[in-house]
Design an enzyme around this catalytic site. Structure first.
Site, short mmCIF file in Angstrom:
data_model
loop_
_atom_site.label_atom_id
_atom_site.label_comp_id
_atom_site.label_asym_id
_atom_site.label_seq_id
_atom_site.Cartn_x
_atom_site.Cartn_y
_atom_site.Cartn_z
N ASP A 154 0.86 -1.18 0.00
CA ASP A 154 0.00 0.00 0.00
C ASP A 154 0.90 1.23 0.00
OD1 ASP A 154 -2.00 1.91 0.33
OD2 ASP A 154 -2.12 1.60 2.50
N GLY A 210 1.16 4.97 -0.09
CA GLY A 210 0.41 6.19 0.12
C GLY A 210 1.30 7.41 0.10
N ASN A 240 3.39 6.96 3.73
CA ASN A 240 4.14 5.72 3.96
C ASN A 240 3.86 4.70 2.87
OD1 ASN A 240 5.39 5.96 6.84
ND2 ASN A 240 3.28 6.65 7.10
N VAL A 273 3.51 0.73 2.85
CA VAL A 273 3.33 -0.36 3.81
C VAL A 273 3.39 -1.69 3.08
CG1 VAL A 273 1.87 -1.33 5.60
CG2 VAL A 273 1.86 1.14 5.21
N ASP A 332 -6.63 2.76 -2.80
CA ASP A 332 -6.58 2.49 -1.36
C ASP A 332 -7.97 2.56 -0.74
OD1 ASP A 332 -6.69 5.23 -1.90
OD2 ASP A 332 -5.51 5.79 -0.14
N ASP A 349 -10.79 6.72 7.24
CA ASP A 349 -9.37 6.42 7.08
C ASP A 349 -8.54 7.63 7.51
OD1 ASP A 349 -6.78 5.78 6.28
OD2 ASP A 349 -7.43 4.79 4.44
N THR A 357 -2.90 10.63 5.35
CA THR A 357 -2.48 11.97 4.96
C THR A 357 -3.71 12.85 4.77
OG1 THR A 357 -0.57 11.01 3.83
CG2 THR A 357 -1.12 13.28 3.30
N THR A 369 1.57 26.98 23.99
CA THR A 369 1.39 26.94 22.54
C THR A 369 1.26 25.51 22.02
OG1 THR A 369 2.65 28.99 22.31
CG2 THR A 369 2.36 27.65 20.33
#
Length: 258
Positions: free
Chosen positions: A6, A8, A11, A13, A111, A131, A134, A186
């Site tokens: 996978d 993406g 990453n 995977v 995906d 999901d 990103t 912050t």
């Protein structure tokens, strides 16, 4: 054994599935980079297989999903060199034999279709797949397995990076759920805003989808960042970090079966 890949935006995977035991045995994550070379991939895979005591020849079949076009030739060449096998590449033409269907096969990422395939196989009814990658995506499927909608929102890490790169004085913070919604400094303020804000976003989106469709959905979460959203545990019927890998396996096997 079967290898799901996978690729993406964050990453790549590699997941190894042993059919005889019906188990996902090992997983390797490599950060996605435009400069990633075949040699680097093969080196990472070599170390991984050595550490796990695995023989590359034990991989009998490979399924590949990528939403990063530039990685496709690199991964294909890597599979050919390291495993001696060409992967099955998921694309818009991969869904004809599946229980799920979509009116826009070329527009939905492979995906997401892998997620949809695996989720519908688990529940066999209307479901929403959330999901946390990103991008934060919501894939909506009806009782017949028809994809009726996709929603896309910037993911948690994307939101944090946008604050860091788009402002002069805000720091880059780690993705950790704070104990309080009231930011005391912050870093805490950013974490509280992102995590509690996204908690409300997800709950609101699920509520809006249900209200508009008047359907009874099963809700399943996946993606690398789903594990850090503790305040959303009650919103999901299932959290499955390997959902995409499972869908890649199912789509590949369906298309390569005689």
């Amino acid at each position: 054994m079967f290898l799901s890949v996978d690729a993406g935006n964050s990453n790549i995977v590699f997941g190894i599935y042993e059919e005889s035991s019906n188990a996902w045995l090992h997983e390797l994550r490599i950060e996605t980079s435009k400069k990633l070379s075949i040699l680097q991939l093969e080196k990472s895979l070599g170390v991984f297989f050595l550490e796990k005591g695995l023989d590359p020849e034990s991989i009998r079949e490979i399924g590949l999903s990528t939403v990063v076009p530039d990685l496709k030739p690199v991964l294909m060449r890597c599979c050919s060199n390291f495993f001696g096998r060409q992967p099955y590449i998921l694309d818009g033409g991969s869904y004809g034999k599946l229980r799920v269907s979509t009116a826009n096969p070329e527009e939905i990422g492979t995906d997401l279709m892998a997620n949809i395939t695996a989720a519908y196989d688990i529940f066999g009814q209307a479901c929403i797949i959330v999901d946390f990658g990103t991008a934060l995506t919501f894939s909506i499927v009806d009782d017949r397995g028809q994809v009726i909608g996709i929603n896309i929102v910037p993911g948690l890490r994307t939101a944090v990076n946008a604050l860091f790169t788009g402002t002069a004085r805000l720091p880059k913070v780690s993705l950790e759920m704070p104990e309080s919604v009231l930011g005391k400094d912050t870093v805490h303020a950013i974490q509280a805003g992102i995590f509690y804000g996204y908690t409300g976003l997800v709950k609101g989106m699920l509520s809006s989808i249900t209200a508009e469709t008047q359907m009874n959905f099963k809700v399943i979460a996946t993606g690398g960042l789903s594990a850090v959203m503790q305040h959303l545990e009650g919103a999901f019927d299932l959290v499955d970090m390997q959902l995409t890998l499972k869908g890649i396996y199912q789509i590949t096997r369906m298309n390569r079966s005689k």
